[in-house]
Design an enzyme around this catalytic site. Structure first.
Site, PDB file in Angstrom:
ATOM      1  N   LYS C  79       0.848  -1.191   0.000  1.00  0.00           N
ATOM      2  CA  LYS C  79       0.000   0.000   0.000  1.00  0.00           C
ATOM      3  C   LYS C  79       0.888   1.248   0.000  1.00  0.00           C
ATOM      4  O   LYS C  79       1.902   1.308   0.698  1.00  0.00           O
ATOM      5  CB  LYS C  79      -0.906  -0.002   1.233  1.00  0.00           C
ATOM      6  CG  LYS C  79      -1.987   1.083   1.225  1.00  0.00           C
ATOM      7  CD  LYS C  79      -2.895   0.986   2.467  1.00  0.00           C
ATOM      8  CE  LYS C  79      -3.986   2.055   2.448  1.00  0.00           C
ATOM      9  NZ  LYS C  79      -4.824   2.008   3.670  1.00  0.00           N
ATOM     10  N   SER C 154      -9.754   2.677   2.875  1.00  0.00           N
ATOM     11  CA  SER C 154      -8.849   3.338   1.970  1.00  0.00           C
ATOM     12  C   SER C 154      -7.970   2.388   1.170  1.00  0.00           C
ATOM     13  O   SER C 154      -7.437   2.757   0.122  1.00  0.00           O
ATOM     14  CB  SER C 154      -7.949   4.290   2.756  1.00  0.00           C
ATOM     15  OG  SER C 154      -7.097   3.549   3.633  1.00  0.00           O
ATOM     16  N   SER C 178      -9.888   0.246   7.026  1.00  0.00           N
ATOM     17  CA  SER C 178      -9.302   0.337   5.687  1.00  0.00           C
ATOM     18  C   SER C 178      -8.675  -0.947   5.164  1.00  0.00           C
ATOM     19  O   SER C 178      -8.336  -1.036   3.985  1.00  0.00           O
ATOM     20  CB  SER C 178      -8.243   1.442   5.651  1.00  0.00           C
ATOM     21  OG  SER C 178      -8.870   2.696   5.736  1.00  0.00           O
TER      22      SER C 178
END
Ligand SMILES: [Mg+2]
Ligand SMILES: [Zn+2]
Lengths: 504, 101, 503
Positions: C79, C154, C178
């Site tokens: 990420k 997210s 997330s």
């Protein structure tokens, strides 16, 4: 009314009572920073480091970086708190003070807010005449220093008018303890003196603890002085100003005196004092207004979520308490006895803030009297001329070394003063300067006798006078010989030789 | 409970504190959105009582320290690696209006 | 489609260890897959140009007889919230475009040390603020199940990458859901560890007291394997726990084979209403519970009266901490700088932050600035921190009665791109079941529970355990996963539409 109108100091004190407050920042001399493993520029190993060479990710707020607390900085802070007579909080914590400024890598300063590590103490301050004044301490808290800005392109190198600024983050994250007093009442006409004495007391304490070099000219110790006046008989405190950038004890004294006179003039003329920060200008001896306090000072403090509470054990606190050096007042009593100085001489050293210097010089082998003489006269004179602290000019060990040369007869007092100037100018060790400047005493008796003979030839009646018991007549010959030797002779030896000659 | 009315002036002031230059259009939009959001989150103050302690850290720890030993530092090149502007091994910024805190 | 990319990380690792597949082949297969489908999915912001080199190095070391970690040679998606030295790290923001970190995040360094092959950086909502990945400054990621729908957020990029077989494993971060909510909407597995169980060092901070890095994968065992690699104490993160953790992979293997559901007390929260939850989500949740009950689990109704304040507390604490954490993006040391002719540094900072931050970031920074400002602190931030205490007490009371708590991982299946973008409050309510877990610092895992009848989209079930009991979640998660797999006869993702070449 002129912007800088001042009221006579005595008149000001007649009308108003000064109330003082101080915030002193002490840079700790740990090996590393408060929250990172980067070398600490306030540690002697790192003096003179090139810009941005003492930086870890968190010091410049790099994305993803995190702070971790330096254990030694915590211990130093506890020791300092204890030396200030404070209580140590069973649990204290860090908070973020949020404001934007380019010297602040994260745009918040990690500090302590509602839970400082030390609180409620007091410091005994000795004034010049030896009376003791008790200054109440509100708190001492841990925080980090900001980076250094250099303003370029302006006429004066100041922030005003600068075209651009350069940022160096070496100093960012240096461990600080901020010591905050409560309002100090009752100093009256001695307020300026108390201000200097307070800063000196803090300096003596941190030097005694060995936790800071405490060099004001280097920013190791920084004092913000708060001054307010209230009309005689009034209960309510007046509006205060906070004078920053005062980086010598003498300046602290002058700045407080100036603010009292300035505020008194404004108040007497019916004006009001603006709550603001003011800047001290060493060159003009004045303060000038800085930023007014406003709602922009909304620092949005909140507990630092990256750090955990600091909860020192009772055992640790007691261990640090038992390791505290003797308190300055006790130390002064001891040194006075050890050195055998008269009251006035000892108090002179204390008032000049040179106790530690004299002590260190004695420790390095000089006699107390000679150490006192060096620091109180020649070094103080030179420091005064340059507007710096005497301690910034020369190390005590060097003074002791110089004194050894005097006692060995290698240098006369006068020559030694020249060597001192050379040392301060960075010309090297005393011996190197003696060699380079050709300053050694002429100890070759043959050369001296030759000069004496020459002088006696010019003043033939002198020997007669000496033989008649008028020994002081030797002075004229000694003077002539010293002149011929360009001062590089030991006057006592010359005198001996003249008297020997008369006895022949 | 409405603790506070969100006004355009307040939003503009918050933008100043947060160093975000908000356009008038942004101020208007944020004023509306924040009013709705604040109305919905202000209820936190209803449920808590003075005797409830605040939780700053979900897992309570204390006295987490680092030994005072020099660790890895960045090189000057690394320090300046992403600098928008630099000179003399330092970061360069345009004139500063305000003073140090 | 190459068979390699369909393998779980554990199975791929076994083939790598046995010499049946090289890391070069495995890495190339995933790079090929990215090339084929990522134009549609947009899971990646950056694809590594050194992955093959790293893979070749692992193959060489393996050939030389070096003893390597179990996951050595397995590709990994990272990420973009995690800083990396060899790829830009932007946290999905324009303000960090092109930013190169001089150091690796601890989880990245540990992954590299374990021989994992970073494939690239995955897309995310800007600074992890969002539940749909639509707030990325670099455009949205699309859900592999339906390219018109959001992949969650997210960490939509990491979840989509795994769901689209672009990577067997990914790293995520979870501040309010997330990792788990994207797992829910993409039919994958996501674990938020106990706060402090995994280092935050090098994770670009959103809300420091809530953020936690964790694994994203297609199977429970794979998450456990990655968790074993990245977890454990890190002296660079003061909030990192010093606990010695058990092997999570061992826990997952035990769960998949054993009898862990027998006698397991599973709490279901009375206050979480069925209303407000999509019918298919509720149905899938109930069905999964029934399956567990059939295996001897006991379903216990529990009360968590303060959960309803969780979202409100979260949307005070997060913006407050974020407003401070994001102050460093000021144009001085790194990142974007907008020139303001004749302007002061203050003008440059304010213009840069206006241009460099997206709407959602500005909204939350302003909200957080408000929540912390003088006069409001006690009512907002202070109260929110107290709500945290109340929610922790709810959990304590519940865990005195049950071993784990189960909830649907999110109220709805994947919604359409753009559907909630103009309604921040609706968007915030997405995280109603995941947020209390972050507020309390306890671990939570989301695993697929099936498809919603009305739209055929994936649904996840979340299990929550007491702090430090992460292994329990792998045990239970693997057991439920094995049961459901038996029911379905194939992995849920086998039902996902074919991407790329087949279209
Ligand atoms: Mg201060
Ligand atoms: Zn301070």
């Amino acid at each position: 009314m002129a912007a800088n109108a001042l009221m006579d100091f005595d008149k000001a004190l007649e009308l108003y009572e000064p109330v003082l407050g101080f915030e002193v920042h002490v840079e700790l001399n740990t090996e590393t920073k408060m929250f990172s493993g980067a070398g600490n520029p306030a540690h002697e190993k790192n003096h003179g480091a090139a810009p941005n060479t003492l930086v870890a990710p968190v010091d410049m707020g790099l994305p993803g970086s995190l702070p971790v607390v330096n254990e030694t900085a915590v211990r130093y802070s506890i020791s300092l708190g204890l030396a200030l007579g404070c209580s140590i909080a069973p649990s204290s914590r860090f908070a973020r003070k949020n404001y934007f400024y380019p010297d602040l890598g994260k745009n918040y300063q990690i500090s302590q807010y509602d839970e400082p590590i030390a609180f409620e103490g007091h410091v005994e301050i000795e004034l010049e005449d030896g009376t003791v004044f008790d200054v109440p301490i509100e708190r001492a808290h841990m925080e980090e220093d900001a980076g250094k800005l250099t303003h370029m392109g302006g006429a004066t190198g100041r922030i005003q008018g600068a075209e651009y600024s350069l940022v160096d983050y070496n100093r960012a994250g240096v461990p600080l303890v901020e010591i905050v007093t409560k309002p100090i009442f009752g100093a009256e006409e001695r307020a300026p003196e108390l201000a200097a004495a307070y800063v000196r007391a803090i300096r003596d304490i941190v030097i005694g603890l060995g936790i800071s070099e405490a060099r004001m000219e280097r920013g190791n110790l920084r004092c913000d002085a708060n001054v307010s006046l209230r009309p005689r008989g009034q209960e309510k405190l007046g509006t205060r100003t906070e004078t920053k950038n005062v980086n010598s004890m003498r300046s602290v004294e002058r700045a407080v005196r100036y603010e009292i006179q300035r505020q008194a003039a404004i108040l007497a003329a019916g004006g009001t004092i603006t709550q603001e920060t003011r800047h001290w200008h060493e060159d003009t001896g004045r303060t000038s207004p800085g930023r007014p306090k406003s709602d922009a000072d909304d620092y949005r403090y909140f507990p630092e979520p990256d750090l955990l509470p600091v909860a020192p054990s009772v055992e640790l606190i007691e261990q640090l308490r038992s390791a505290l050096p003797e308190p300055p007042a006790a130390r002064r009593r001891r040194l006075k006895a050890d050195w055998g100085f008269a009251d006035i001489d000892f108090q002179g050293v204390v008032n000049a803030g040179l106790l530690s210097e004299v002590e260190a010089t004695v420790a390095a082998g000089a006699s107390p009297a000679s150490a006192r003489k060096w620091w109180m006269s020649e070094i103080s004179r030179l420091a005064n001329a340059q507007g710096v602290e005497p301690s910034s000019l020369i190390a005590p060990a060097s003074v002791a070394e110089l004194q050894k040369l005097v006692e060995a007869g290698t240098l006369t007092d006068k020559l030694a003063r020249q060597v001192l100037e050379g040392m301060i100018a960075g010309e090297g060790t005393p011996q190197q300067i003696v060699d380079a400047r050709g300053l050694a005493v002429v100890s070759d008796d043959g050369a001296l006798i030759a000069a004496i003979d020459e002088a006696l030839a010019a003043q033939p009646d002198v020997l007669e006078k000496i033989r008649d018991g008028k020994v002081q007549a030797a002075g004229a010959v000694i003077g002539a010989v010293m002149k011929a030797m360009r001062g590089q002779a030991d006057a006592a030896r010359v005198r001996e030789l003249v008297l020997e000659r008369a006895a022949q | 409970m409405r603790v506070s009315e969100i006004t355009p002036e307040l939003v503009r002031h918050l933008g100043m504190l947060a160093r975000i230059r908000l356009s008038d259009e942004e101020v208007d939009r944020l004023t509306g959105q924040l009013s709705v959001i604040v109305d919905n989150i202000a209820k936190v103050s209803e449920v808590v009582t003075p005797d409830v302690a605040a939780t700053s850290h979900p897992i309570p720890l204390q006295n987490v320290f680092r030994a005072d030993e020099v660790g890895t530092m960045l090189t000057v090149e690394q320090v300046l690696q992403n600098a928008p502007d630099a000179a003399d091994s330092r970061f360069k910024v345009t004139a500063i209006l305000g003073e140090e805190q | 489609m190459s068979e390699i990319i369909r393998l779980s990380a554990a199975d791929l690792a076994a083939k790598l260890a046995a010499g049946e597949v090289s890391s070069m082949e495995a890495t190339q297969a995933h790079l090929d897959r990215i090339a084929a489908v990522d134009g549609d999915v947009h899971a990646f912001l950056h694809v590594s140009d050194t992955a093959l080199q790293a893979a070749a190095d692992i193959d060489r070391r393996r050939a030389a007889g070096e003893s390597l970690g179990e996951l050595a040679g397995v590709p990994l998606a990272v990420k973009d919230v995690l800083v990396t030295t060899d790829m830009p790290s932007t946290s999905g923001s324009k303000i960090l475009e092109g930013y190169m970190s001089p150091y690796d995040a601890t989880v990245v360094a540990r992954s590299r040390a374990a021989g994992l092959i970073p494939l690239g950086k995955t897309n995310m909502d800007e600074f992890a603020m969002g539940s749909s990945t639509e707030h990325s400054a670099y455009g949205p990621t699309r859900n592999p199940w339906d390219l018109d729908r959001i992949p969650g957020g997210s960490g939509g990029g990491s979840a989509a990458a795994v769901a689209a077989f672009e990577a067997p494993l990914a790293l995520g971060s979870d501040t309010g859901g997330s990792i788990r909510q994207p797992a829910h909407v993409t039919g994958t597995v996501g674990m938020k560890p106990t706060y402090g169980g995994v280092s935050r060092y090098g994770a670009i901070a959103l809300a420091s007291s809530l953020d936690q890095v964790g694994p994203v994968s297609r199977t429970v065992l794979d998450s456990a394997l990655l968790h074993d690699v990245i977890g454990g104490h890190d002296p660079n993160d003061a909030t990192s726990l010093t606990d010695r953790w058990p092997s999570f992979a061992a826990a997952a293997r035990e769960g998949a084979s054993g009898q862990v559901l027998k006698g397991l007390k599973v709490g279901v929260i009375r206050e979480l209403p069925d209303s407000g939850f999509q019918a298919g989500v509720s149905a899938s949740f109930r069905a999964a519970l029934a399956t567990m009950e059939a295996q001897g689990a006991e379903i216990v109704e529990i009360s968590a009266p303060h959960f309803e304040y969780g979202v409100a507390a979260y949307y005070l604490i997060l913006p407050a901490e974020a407003s401070s954490n994001l102050a460093k993006f000021d144009s001085v040391r790194f990142g974007l700088r907008v020139d303001v002719p004749g302007g002061t540094v203050e003008d440059v900072m304010a213009a840069t932050r206006d241009a460099g931050f997206g709407d959602e970031v500005k909204r939350r920074v302003i909200l957080g600035t408000y929540a912390l400002s003088a006069g409001y602190y006690d009512a907002y931030y202070g109260s929110a921190q107290k709500v945290r205490t109340l929610i922790q007490r709810d959990f304590d009371t519940a865990f005195a009665q049950v071993d784990v708590i189960a909830t649907p991982s999110a109220p709805t299946t994947a919604f359409r791109l753009g559907e909630k973008i103009d309604d921040p409050l609706q968007m915030y309510l997405n995280d109603v079941t995941t947020i209390p877990v972050n507020l309390a610092g306890v671990p939570g895992i989301s695993i697929p529970s099936g498809l919603a009848a009305e739209d055929g989209l994936p649904v996840g079930i979340q299990f929550i355990a007491p702090a430090r009991e992460d292994a329990r979640l792998y045990r239970v998660g693997a057991a439920v996963e094995a049961l459901l797999l038996d029911e379905w006869g194939e992995p849920l993702l086998a039902k996902a539409p074919v991407l790329g070449g087949a279209r």
